[in-house]
Write a protein that holds these residues in place. Structure first.
Motif, PDB file in Angstrom:
ATOM      1  N   UNK A  10     -10.764  -3.436   3.274  1.00 17.60           N
ATOM      2  CA  UNK A  10     -10.269  -2.316   2.486  1.00 17.60           C
ATOM      3  C   UNK A  10      -9.222  -1.590   3.317  1.00 17.60           C
ATOM      4  N   UNK A  11      -8.025  -1.412   2.772  1.00 20.48           N
ATOM      5  CA  UNK A  11      -6.949  -0.721   3.471  1.00 20.48           C
ATOM      6  C   UNK A  11      -6.811   0.700   2.941  1.00 20.48           C
ATOM      7  N   UNK A  12      -6.677   1.653   3.841  1.00 15.09           N
ATOM      8  CA  UNK A  12      -6.458   3.040   3.445  1.00 15.09           C
ATOM      9  C   UNK A  12      -5.390   3.662   4.341  1.00 15.09           C
ATOM     10  N   UNK A  13      -4.710   4.656   3.808  1.00 18.43           N
ATOM     11  CA  UNK A  13      -3.834   5.490   4.632  1.00 18.43           C
ATOM     12  C   UNK A  13      -4.708   6.631   5.116  1.00 18.43           C
ATOM     13  N   UNK A  14      -5.134   6.543   6.357  1.00 13.59           N
ATOM     14  CA  UNK A  14      -6.200   7.410   6.847  1.00 13.59           C
ATOM     15  C   UNK A  14      -5.709   8.752   7.369  1.00 13.59           C
ATOM     16  N   UNK A  15      -4.619   8.730   8.102  1.00 13.69           N
ATOM     17  CA  UNK A  15      -4.103   9.946   8.738  1.00 13.69           C
ATOM     18  C   UNK A  15      -2.593   9.979   8.632  1.00 13.69           C
ATOM     19  N   UNK A  16      -2.019  11.178   8.764  1.00 12.15           N
ATOM     20  CA  UNK A  16      -0.565  11.311   8.665  1.00 12.15           C
ATOM     21  C   UNK A  16      -0.084  12.503   9.474  1.00 12.15           C
ATOM     22  N   UNK A  45      -0.622  17.885   0.259  1.00  7.93           N
ATOM     23  CA  UNK A  45      -1.482  18.677  -0.624  1.00  7.93           C
ATOM     24  C   UNK A  45      -2.785  17.955  -0.925  1.00  7.93           C
ATOM     25  N   UNK A  46      -2.713  16.631  -0.997  1.00  9.46           N
ATOM     26  CA  UNK A  46      -3.904  15.819  -1.266  1.00  9.46           C
ATOM     27  C   UNK A  46      -3.902  14.618  -0.337  1.00  9.46           C
ATOM     28  N   UNK A  47      -5.077  14.170   0.073  1.00  5.49           N
ATOM     29  CA  UNK A  47      -5.139  12.982   0.941  1.00  5.49           C
ATOM     30  C   UNK A  47      -4.572  11.763   0.230  1.00  5.49           C
ATOM     31  N   UNK A  48      -4.009  10.846   1.018  1.00 11.48           N
ATOM     32  CA  UNK A  48      -3.563   9.578   0.470  1.00 11.48           C
ATOM     33  C   UNK A  48      -4.753   8.665   0.272  1.00 11.48           C
ATOM     34  N   UNK A  49      -4.559   7.546  -0.410  1.00 11.34           N
ATOM     35  CA  UNK A  49      -5.675   6.679  -0.759  1.00 11.34           C
ATOM     36  C   UNK A  49      -5.475   5.287  -0.182  1.00 11.34           C
ATOM     37  N   UNK A 106       0.833  -1.204   0.000  1.00 12.78           N
ATOM     38  CA  UNK A 106       0.000   0.000   0.000  1.00 12.78           C
ATOM     39  C   UNK A 106       0.869   1.257   0.000  1.00 12.78           C
ATOM     40  N   UNK A 107       1.887   1.262   0.846  1.00 13.72           N
ATOM     41  CA  UNK A 107       2.766   2.428   0.952  1.00 13.72           C
ATOM     42  C   UNK A 107       3.608   2.591  -0.310  1.00 13.72           C
ATOM     43  N   UNK A 108       4.089   1.482  -0.866  1.00 16.01           N
ATOM     44  CA  UNK A 108       4.878   1.543  -2.107  1.00 16.01           C
ATOM     45  C   UNK A 108       4.053   2.114  -3.259  1.00 16.01           C
ATOM     46  N   UNK A 109       2.752   1.872  -3.226  1.00 13.65           N
ATOM     47  CA  UNK A 109       1.869   2.324  -4.300  1.00 13.65           C
ATOM     48  C   UNK A 109       1.559   3.819  -4.193  1.00 13.65           C
ATOM     49  N   UNK A 110       1.344   4.304  -2.970  1.00 16.69           N
ATOM     50  CA  UNK A 110       0.829   5.666  -2.822  1.00 16.69           C
ATOM     51  C   UNK A 110       1.836   6.703  -2.314  1.00 16.69           C
ATOM     52  N   UNK A 111       2.818   6.288  -1.516  1.00 13.84           N
ATOM     53  CA  UNK A 111       3.751   7.278  -0.971  1.00 13.84           C
ATOM     54  C   UNK A 111       4.562   8.014  -2.044  1.00 13.84           C
ATOM     55  N   UNK A 112       5.065   7.344  -3.094  1.00 10.66           N
ATOM     56  CA  UNK A 112       5.875   8.071  -4.080  1.00 10.66           C
ATOM     57  C   UNK A 112       5.154   9.237  -4.750  1.00 10.66           C
ATOM     58  N   UNK A 113       3.829   9.211  -4.774  1.00 11.21           N
ATOM     59  CA  UNK A 113       3.073  10.286  -5.426  1.00 11.21           C
ATOM     60  C   UNK A 113       2.731  11.432  -4.478  1.00 11.21           C
ATOM     61  N   UNK A 114       3.209  11.361  -3.227  1.00  9.60           N
ATOM     62  CA  UNK A 114       2.886  12.412  -2.252  1.00  9.60           C
ATOM     63  C   UNK A 114       3.457  13.764  -2.677  1.00  9.60           C
ATOM     64  N   UNK A 115       2.704  14.811  -2.412  1.00  8.91           N
ATOM     65  CA  UNK A 115       3.177  16.181  -2.572  1.00  8.91           C
ATOM     66  C   UNK A 115       2.831  16.951  -1.304  1.00  8.91           C
ATOM     67  N   UNK A 116       3.713  17.881  -0.935  1.00  9.81           N
ATOM     68  CA  UNK A 116       3.586  18.558   0.351  1.00  9.81           C
ATOM     69  C   UNK A 116       3.587  20.074   0.191  1.00  9.81           C
ATOM     70  N   UNK A 117       2.945  20.730   1.122  1.00 10.77           N
ATOM     71  CA  UNK A 117       3.121  22.159   1.346  1.00 10.77           C
ATOM     72  C   UNK A 117       3.969  22.297   2.605  1.00 10.77           C
ATOM     73  N   UNK A 118       5.114  22.949   2.476  1.00 18.00           N
ATOM     74  CA  UNK A 118       6.070  23.034   3.581  1.00 18.00           C
ATOM     75  C   UNK A 118       6.338  24.497   3.935  1.00 18.00           C
TER      76      UNK A 118
END
Length: 283
Positions: A106-112, A277-281, A65-77
């Motif tokens: 169903x697995x989701x990355x809910x909070x961070x 910038x956008x929620x993870x899935x 799950x993390x390998x699929x969605x983490x690389x597409x993360x974008x941040x406001x810093x």
């Protein structure tokens, strides 16, 4: 492993249906896992790289799950210099599992939560000793366990000006009224201690002139015979999420902004410097 999560949730459901009805239970019972690590964020906010803590302890489905969605993360810093720059941050994620009604989950990355360890903390702890397990629960042998999410508003001198319980998640099962009573007992115990906590507020935070609000997670565990050297990392924890109570002085605060990814005893600002910038899935 997803099948195993469904079995875990199903076991919890089986103890709940008699008191609350299967329809309600299926919508409320969840299983959660906290995953920690480190991310490197490029000056443009893109994720440059990430490293997980103890990846071998994590189920393969969670790693996938993390390998699929983490690389597409974008941040406001928001950096200390106010200019775009590369940032290395600590990462805490809440992976959530819910039944899908077909025998799986169903697995989701809910909070961070993402914290820059190189940025001086605006608030440091002077005294934040945890509350004792409530005597009422001990005396009545209620066996209450759960997590209380507390919001603190601090005075400039670091004392606590106001407190609020935002949510109480229970890790035991009971009737609707029993769970409500348990949440109330744990919330009162957390607030009684939280009002006595003291902190040190940095000059930089005072200079901003903004109210100083932080979140804290307080764990209560009824475990008369705790196992030594027991690690919960990489294990699913089933719980019943409680209702959310908006912060009276900040009703616009984002509920899901890191609440489930908090570690007990840590301080988490309501206005973090690093945000997705956008929620993870999920899958």
């Amino acid at each position: 492993m997803i099948r195993a999560v469904a079995i875990l949730l199903g076991m919890l459901l089986s103890f709940s249906c008699y008191a609350r009805g299967p329809g309600v239970v299926r919508k409320t019972v969840e299983a959660s896992m906290q995953v920690t690590g480190q991310v490197v964020i490029a000056p443009d906010g893109a994720l440059r790289s990430y490293v997980l803590d103890n990846p071998g302890a994590l189920p393969v489905e969670v790693r996938s799950l993390l390998e699929l969605y983490l690389p597409a993360c974008e941040f406001n810093v928001t950096t200390a210099s106010g200019k775009p720059e590369e940032v290395t941050a600590k990462m805490s994620l809440q992976v959530l599992a819910r039944q899908n009604g077909k025998g799986g989950s169903v697995l989701t990355i809910n909070d961070s939560n993402f914290m820059d360890p190189d940025t001086p903390d605006p608030i440091s702890i002077v005294d934040m000793s945890p509350p004792q397990y409530p005597m009422t629960a001990l005396r009545l042998r209620l066996g209450l366990s759960g997590t209380v999410y507390v919001v603190l508003r601090l005075n400039p001198d670091g004392s606590v000006a106001d407190t609020h319980v935002e949510q109480v998640n229970m890790t035991v099962i009971g009737s609707e009224s029993g769970l409500a009573s348990g949440r109330s007992i744990l919330a009162k115990a957390a607030l009684a201690k939280a009002r006595l906590w003291r902190f040190k507020v940095s000059a930089a935070a005072l200079a901003e002139g903004e109210p100083i609000d932080v979140r804290v997670a307080v764990d209560f565990k009824f475990d008369p015979k705790p196992l030594k050297n027991r690690s919960e990392y990489g294990k699913w924890q089933a719980y019943v999420p409680g209702p959310h109570a908006p912060i009276p002085w900040r009703p616009e605060a984002v509920v899901s902004e890191g609440l489930g990814a908090m570690s007990a005893g840590g301080l988490y600002p309501l206005d973090p410097k690093i945000k997705l910038r956008r929620p993870l899935a999920g899958i």
